[in-house]
Design an enzyme around this catalytic site. Sequence first.
Site, PDB file in Angstrom:
ATOM      1  N   PRO A  96       0.901  -1.140  -0.066  1.00  0.00           N
ATOM      2  CA  PRO A  96       0.049   0.163   0.084  1.00  0.00           C
ATOM      3  C   PRO A  96       0.816   1.254   0.146  1.00  0.00           C
ATOM      4  O   PRO A  96       2.062   1.359   0.650  1.00  0.00           O
ATOM      5  CB  PRO A  96      -0.719  -0.086   1.229  1.00  0.00           C
ATOM      6  CG  PRO A  96      -0.389  -1.400   1.895  1.00  0.00           C
ATOM      7  CD  PRO A  96       0.661  -2.046   1.055  1.00  0.00           C
ATOM      8  N   VAL A  97       0.499   2.331  -0.817  1.00  0.00           N
ATOM      9  CA  VAL A  97       1.020   3.580  -0.772  1.00  0.00           C
ATOM     10  C   VAL A  97       1.094   4.491   0.394  1.00  0.00           C
ATOM     11  O   VAL A  97       0.094   4.384   0.828  1.00  0.00           O
ATOM     12  CB  VAL A  97       0.703   4.178  -2.128  1.00  0.00           C
ATOM     13  CG1 VAL A  97       1.469   5.532  -2.253  1.00  0.00           C
ATOM     14  CG2 VAL A  97       0.927   3.286  -3.359  1.00  0.00           C
ATOM     15  N   GLY A 100       3.686   3.333   5.348  1.00  0.00           N
ATOM     16  CA  GLY A 100       4.511   3.055   6.324  1.00  0.00           C
ATOM     17  C   GLY A 100       5.310   1.590   6.071  1.00  0.00           C
ATOM     18  O   GLY A 100       6.162   1.106   6.865  1.00  0.00           O
ATOM     19  N   LEU A 101       4.782   1.043   4.811  1.00  0.00           N
ATOM     20  CA  LEU A 101       5.438  -0.093   4.433  1.00  0.00           C
ATOM     21  C   LEU A 101       6.491  -0.102   3.525  1.00  0.00           C
ATOM     22  O   LEU A 101       6.931  -0.793   2.710  1.00  0.00           O
ATOM     23  CB  LEU A 101       4.355  -1.201   3.994  1.00  0.00           C
ATOM     24  CG  LEU A 101       3.481  -1.456   5.076  1.00  0.00           C
ATOM     25  CD1 LEU A 101       2.277  -2.549   4.520  1.00  0.00           C
ATOM     26  CD2 LEU A 101       4.115  -2.303   6.327  1.00  0.00           C
ATOM     27  N   GLY A 102       7.130   1.129   3.085  1.00  0.00           N
ATOM     28  CA  GLY A 102       8.043   1.309   2.350  1.00  0.00           C
ATOM     29  C   GLY A 102       7.942   1.457   0.806  1.00  0.00           C
ATOM     30  O   GLY A 102       9.032   0.946   0.055  1.00  0.00           O
ATOM     31  N   SER A 103       6.797   1.517   0.427  1.00  0.00           N
ATOM     32  CA  SER A 103       6.288   1.502  -1.008  1.00  0.00           C
ATOM     33  C   SER A 103       7.105   1.982  -2.006  1.00  0.00           C
ATOM     34  O   SER A 103       7.729   1.543  -3.006  1.00  0.00           O
ATOM     35  CB  SER A 103       4.952   1.710  -1.276  1.00  0.00           C
ATOM     36  OG  SER A 103       4.664   3.086  -0.980  1.00  0.00           O
ATOM     37  N   ALA A 105      10.211   3.285  -1.341  1.00  0.00           N
ATOM     38  CA  ALA A 105      11.780   2.764  -1.713  1.00  0.00           C
ATOM     39  C   ALA A 105      11.819   1.398  -2.129  1.00  0.00           C
ATOM     40  O   ALA A 105      12.709   1.155  -3.048  1.00  0.00           O
ATOM     41  CB  ALA A 105      12.305   2.698  -0.163  1.00  0.00           C
ATOM     42  N   ALA A 106      10.659   0.774  -2.313  1.00  0.00           N
ATOM     43  CA  ALA A 106      10.850  -0.488  -2.823  1.00  0.00           C
ATOM     44  C   ALA A 106      10.535  -0.534  -4.367  1.00  0.00           C
ATOM     45  O   ALA A 106      11.252  -1.353  -4.995  1.00  0.00           O
ATOM     46  CB  ALA A 106       9.626  -1.415  -1.966  1.00  0.00           C
ATOM     47  N   ASP A 147      14.604   2.898   5.362  1.00  0.00           N
ATOM     48  CA  ASP A 147      13.823   2.097   4.451  1.00  0.00           C
ATOM     49  C   ASP A 147      14.608   1.612   3.272  1.00  0.00           C
ATOM     50  O   ASP A 147      14.275   0.464   3.192  1.00  0.00           O
ATOM     51  CB  ASP A 147      12.652   3.285   3.906  1.00  0.00           C
ATOM     52  CG  ASP A 147      11.546   3.602   4.664  1.00  0.00           C
ATOM     53  OD1 ASP A 147      11.589   3.415   5.680  1.00  0.00           O
ATOM     54  OD2 ASP A 147      10.430   3.869   4.256  1.00  0.00           O
TER      55      ASP A 147
HETATM   56  O1  PMV Z   1       6.677   6.059   7.109  1.00  0.00           O
HETATM   57  P1  PMV Z   1       7.748   5.334   6.847  1.00  0.00           P
HETATM   58  O2  PMV Z   1       7.913   3.632   7.034  1.00  0.00           O
HETATM   59  O3  PMV Z   1       8.492   5.384   5.478  1.00  0.00           O
HETATM   60  O4  PMV Z   1       8.935   5.495   7.840  1.00  0.00           O
HETATM   61  C1  PMV Z   1       9.405   6.707   8.245  1.00  0.00           C
HETATM   62  C2  PMV Z   1      10.404   6.675   9.306  1.00  0.00           C
HETATM   63  C3  PMV Z   1      10.739   7.834   9.933  1.00  0.00           C
HETATM   64  O5  PMV Z   1      11.437   7.347  11.055  1.00  0.00           O
HETATM   65  C4  PMV Z   1       9.454   8.607  10.649  1.00  0.00           C
HETATM   66  C5  PMV Z   1      11.481   8.783   8.971  1.00  0.00           C
HETATM   67  C6  PMV Z   1      12.862   8.389   8.602  1.00  0.00           C
HETATM   68  O6  PMV Z   1      13.242   8.859   7.496  1.00  0.00           O
HETATM   69  O7  PMV Z   1      13.535   7.635   9.073  1.00  0.00           O
END
Ligand code: PMV
Length: 308
Positions: A96-97, A100-103, A105-106, A147
């Site tokens: 999912p975009v 918080g699951l890194g879409s 970067a993936a 990420d």
């Molecule tokens: O939202 P995500 O899963 O891409 O994680 C961000 C994590 C933070 O610590 C909030 C930001 C970062 O760049 O590390």
Amino acid sequence: MKSSAPGKIILFGEHAVVYNRPALAVPVNQVQVDVEILDSDSAGIWIHAPIIDLHAELNSLQSDHAIGSVILKVLSLLDESPSSPNIQINISSTIPVASGLGSGAAVSVALICALSSFFSLSLTDNQINEMVFESEKLHHGTPSGIDNTVITFNKPVYFIKGQPIETFTVGKPFTIVIADTGIPAPTKESVGDVRKLWEKDKNKYESIFDEIGQISLIARRSIESGQPEMLGDLMDHNHSLLQQLTVSSPELDKLVLSARDAGALGAKLSGGGRGGNMIALVNQAEANQVAESLIKAGAKNTIITEIK
Ligand code: PMV
């Protein structure tokens, strides 16, 4: 030519990691991005990414486009100037975009890996990681780099910004339920808001970051020494510190409480917060029951993953 990259979750240390405290992240292989590169009859480099409704030729994209700029970066590494290869790049994803699951970067990792193989560039993981980090910086303000690192190396990582990458071993597997609030929440905003708070009262927020950093350190030891049951209390504590950073939300808090009520050993938001995902540590036998309770409490989707 095909490549894929997993999703990821941050177990501990989000936000504090931006301020050089350690964080723990693990890959989630139940979701992934797939990139396929094919020779094509149409002129140019055509990109098809139905998940974001993108069907375009590379030159029609802005030079800072998240996907376009990554492709241009790889093409700039080719010996001969890219005499415009005729290729089609298909990008699909089950991550999912903006949750918080890194879409993001993936997508970059899978894209660079596929282009590297297609053009026989033999890029190393470190080179790929560095390139993805550059792209993350363009699109996420001041990312820590966690990420891109966990997704590139596809292993659990103990991450401190600017320090050599440390992967870590899992002494005894454990089960995590991930639940999505369904609320997209751009990380850039929550990171920016935390920065504003920190600028106003550095002492207060530095000590919250210290406490979070300690949790990451203890969590790593618990995982390595095969005592994952210790992680429950650490998650609860980490969540309360994230609440103090104002990055939780009523929806996240509701899911965290429901998970605990349904028998989870601990729970917290994961990633940038405000929306996106939360995670809960569960006994494997109770994973389905916790996942069902999370759906009843409003989660749009759940993933049960074993960390090993
Ligand atoms: O939202 P995500 O899963 O891409 O994680 C961000 C994590 C933070 O610590 C909030 C930001 C970062 O760049 O590390």
